[in-house]
Every structure is written in C-alpha cells, then in structure tokens.
Motif scaffolding. Sequence first.
Motif, PDB file in Angstrom:
ATOM      1  N   UNK A  20       0.796  -1.230   0.000  1.00 15.23           N
ATOM      2  CA  UNK A  20       0.000   0.000   0.000  1.00 15.23           C
ATOM      3  C   UNK A  20       0.832   1.285   0.000  1.00 15.23           C
ATOM      4  N   UNK A  21       2.139   1.201   0.109  1.00 12.45           N
ATOM      5  CA  UNK A  21       2.939   2.427   0.211  1.00 12.45           C
ATOM      6  C   UNK A  21       2.776   3.291  -1.042  1.00 12.45           C
ATOM      7  N   UNK A  22       2.248   4.515  -0.857  1.00 17.07           N
ATOM      8  CA  UNK A  22       2.033   5.480  -1.949  1.00 17.07           C
ATOM      9  C   UNK A  22       1.259   4.850  -3.110  1.00 17.07           C
ATOM     10  N   UNK A  23       0.327   3.959  -2.797  1.00 16.76           N
ATOM     11  CA  UNK A  23      -0.396   3.233  -3.844  1.00 16.76           C
ATOM     12  C   UNK A  23      -1.465   4.079  -4.528  1.00 16.76           C
ATOM     13  N   UNK A  24      -2.123   4.970  -3.767  1.00 15.10           N
ATOM     14  CA  UNK A  24      -3.315   5.658  -4.273  1.00 15.10           C
ATOM     15  C   UNK A  24      -3.016   7.120  -4.578  1.00 15.10           C
ATOM     16  N   UNK A  25      -3.096   7.486  -5.842  1.00 17.45           N
ATOM     17  CA  UNK A  25      -3.035   8.891  -6.233  1.00 17.45           C
ATOM     18  C   UNK A  25      -4.448   9.462  -6.104  1.00 17.45           C
ATOM     19  N   UNK A  26      -4.571  10.596  -5.435  1.00 15.60           N
ATOM     20  CA  UNK A  26      -5.904  11.115  -5.134  1.00 15.60           C
ATOM     21  C   UNK A  26      -6.459  11.923  -6.307  1.00 15.60           C
ATOM     22  N   UNK A  27      -7.543  11.423  -6.893  1.00 15.06           N
ATOM     23  CA  UNK A  27      -8.163  12.046  -8.066  1.00 15.06           C
ATOM     24  C   UNK A  27      -9.587  12.472  -7.758  1.00 15.06           C
ATOM     25  N   UNK A  28      -9.754  13.187  -6.655  1.00 15.13           N
ATOM     26  CA  UNK A  28     -11.083  13.591  -6.221  1.00 15.13           C
ATOM     27  C   UNK A  28     -11.803  14.549  -7.152  1.00 15.13           C
ATOM     28  N   UNK A  29     -11.057  15.182  -8.072  1.00 15.77           N
ATOM     29  CA  UNK A  29     -11.677  16.109  -9.025  1.00 15.77           C
ATOM     30  C   UNK A  29     -12.441  15.392 -10.131  1.00 15.77           C
ATOM     31  N   UNK A  31     -14.687  12.002 -12.036  1.00 10.98           N
ATOM     32  CA  UNK A  31     -15.838  11.125 -11.788  1.00 10.98           C
ATOM     33  C   UNK A  31     -15.393   9.786 -11.199  1.00 10.98           C
ATOM     34  N   UNK A  32     -16.312   9.113 -10.468  1.00 13.97           N
ATOM     35  CA  UNK A  32     -17.691   9.537 -10.207  1.00 13.97           C
ATOM     36  C   UNK A  32     -17.849  10.539  -9.063  1.00 13.97           C
ATOM     37  N   UNK A  33     -16.819  10.687  -8.197  1.00 17.51           N
ATOM     38  CA  UNK A  33     -16.957  11.634  -7.086  1.00 17.51           C
ATOM     39  C   UNK A  33     -17.036  13.065  -7.589  1.00 17.51           C
ATOM     40  N   UNK A  34     -16.054  13.461  -8.384  1.00 14.05           N
ATOM     41  CA  UNK A  34     -16.033  14.760  -9.069  1.00 14.05           C
ATOM     42  C   UNK A  34     -16.337  15.921  -8.111  1.00 14.05           C
ATOM     43  N   UNK A  35     -15.486  16.051  -7.096  1.00 14.96           N
ATOM     44  CA  UNK A  35     -15.679  17.090  -6.098  1.00 14.96           C
ATOM     45  C   UNK A  35     -15.267  18.460  -6.630  1.00 14.96           C
ATOM     46  N   UNK A  36     -15.834  19.529  -6.077  1.00 19.82           N
ATOM     47  CA  UNK A  36     -15.320  20.873  -6.380  1.00 19.82           C
ATOM     48  C   UNK A  36     -13.870  20.969  -5.918  1.00 19.82           C
ATOM     49  N   UNK A  37     -13.093  21.819  -6.566  1.00 23.51           N
ATOM     50  CA  UNK A  37     -11.672  21.936  -6.260  1.00 23.51           C
ATOM     51  C   UNK A  37     -11.425  22.221  -4.781  1.00 23.51           C
ATOM     52  N   UNK A  38     -12.174  23.133  -4.210  1.00 20.52           N
ATOM     53  CA  UNK A  38     -11.951  23.492  -2.804  1.00 20.52           C
ATOM     54  C   UNK A  38     -12.122  22.293  -1.886  1.00 20.52           C
ATOM     55  N   UNK A  39     -13.154  21.495  -2.136  1.00 20.63           N
ATOM     56  CA  UNK A  39     -13.399  20.329  -1.293  1.00 20.63           C
ATOM     57  C   UNK A  39     -12.330  19.262  -1.492  1.00 20.63           C
TER      58      UNK A  39
END
Length: 328
Positions: A20-29, A31-39
């Motif tokens: 799991x070390x550095x496995x997940x790059x966070x792509x919250x911007x 889909x399907x989550x598609x968060x606003x940039x601030x969040x």
Amino acid sequence: MVNKAKEDIATAPHSFEAFFKKLIDYAGLFPPTQLPLEEAIHHYASYIHSCEAWMIGPFVCPASQLEKLEPYLELFSSEKPLAISALGRKAENERETIKLFKDDLASIEHFQLKHGTKVRVNQFELPLPSLNITAEFMNEVGKRSSRHHITCYCEFPIHKNDRFWEQKLAKTALLISQQNQSRFYSIGGKLRTGGIKASLIPDSNIVGSFIYHCKEHKVPVKFTAGLHHPVRLYRSEVQADMHGFVNVFVAGLMAYQHHLDKESITEILQEKDAKFFSFQNEKITWRHLEISTKEIMRLRKEYLHSYGSCSFETPRSEFKDLNMIERG
C-alpha cells in the motif's frame, strides 16, 4: 551477521505496508466523485497530515488548472508539500500532442518557481494520440521529460475493436523501453481500467496484455479509473464486473516474480474470491503463487507505481472489511 539478519526481519514492513505504500493517487476532481476543487484539495491536505499519509501519492490535477490551486497553498508546507501529478490534454496527432505537452511543462515550471518548496510536480500524465506513435515522437517526450525532471506516464488509448491493438501496444512499450535506456527520468505507461459505465471498463484480456507487455519491456506503470474496490466484483451501478486494485497489482507483482504469461496474468485479474489473496508478514500469496515483502518493495518502487482513485477512503475501508491481512 546473525543479529543483523534478525534486525532486518524485525524492521521489515508487513506485506500489506509494502503493497500500500504510496499506492493511491488522489483524483477527487474526477468522476464519479467529481468534487469541487476546494473540497478535493482540503481532503488531500487532511490525508497527507493523517496517520495513513504513507498510503497516498500525489494530487491529480489538470496541468491547465494549476493556477486555481494558489488560494489553497496555505494548507501545505515544505515539510508537507502539495505533490501533484499533472494531467495533460489529449490531441489528435503527434505534433499537437507535443505542442500541448511543451506548453503544459512551461506552466508547471512557472508554477513551481513561483511557489517554491510548497509544491512538487514530479509526474505528468500524457494521453497518447494513438498507439501508432513514432520513435521520433517518443524521443521528444523523453527529452522534454528529462529536461523538466519529471516522470511522464503515457496513457495507452484502448480500441476494443482493433484486432491489431495488442501488436501496437507491444510496439509502444518497446519504444518507451528504448527511451528509458538512455534517460535518467523514466517514461511510464498508463491504462484506464474503468469508468462510470460498462463500456468504459476494459476486459481482463486488455488489462492483462498491458501488464504483460509492460513487464516484458520493463516499463513502469500506473492505472486510473474504476479501481475503487479491492477484488473484482459485479457492481449494479455500472451493470458489469469492475476490476479490483488487489487483482491488478498482485497480477503485476506475480507477473514479474514468476515470469507469468498473459493467460496467467488474466487469471489473477479475473479472481473474484478474496479468500485466495493473503497478505502475510513476509509475503503475499494468491492460490499457489507467492512473493516476498522484499520483492514487493522493489517492484512497487521500480515498475508497479500507483493508481488514481477519486476516493481515498473507499479502497482502504473495503480492503479492511475483506480481512485479507494475516498478523503474527
């Protein structure tokens, strides 16, 4: 020497930690989550300050939107910088792709110089115009990546109805490998492994082919989209089987460790029963195959880098629920 060996064993991470070390790059911007940039950026800041920060990689952000991050840089510091994987723009041909790549790299350089050690852009994700790329094109990508001290992941386009797709994939992996032999900053491959509808999910043969040919040519890889769940399963929201991130990365690890052919890689990708995956103190096993923690660490660092996910919580919580970790 005996005491040193005992010390090494005592301090070696559990296979779960190596995996799991550095496995997940966070792509919250996205889909399907598609968060606003601030969040999304506030989520990322909280993650890198949490006790599970060791699991997360960079924040995935379009290169064209870097300036929009400026109001949130107070959330980061030299000790806890905003690490970014910049996403490039897709073009229809090699010439236009290089032009956009050049412009994006200039924007990245300006952004980094302006904000110093609070930001770190070490990765770029470049959509290839096709798999009919030339050596000249790949040489240009290699030169510009090295000049800007950045690792560039070339996204392999998928054409499910192209009967020559695998041949083109193999040729592209070879061209990348040839570039990597002459440059310090490597080029990697990237594959989309899902999406918000069934038609965007590549079948196991496609993912298996990508893993196999990148393994054969020792091309570092990352994945994106669809890997929200640990083990392959049917999901009603897309009405299709979705790939599991444990399947994908264990398939890659075992492919290197045991010199697997494409069919064997695909078999691991299609595994739906979590009980056949085991994360033990010094190894990971899948059915009759195993790989040591030491080799997991090496292969993750050199070849099997990460995957982009719009959620950081879901993959971790679902993995925990499956009880695949053995302690003791």
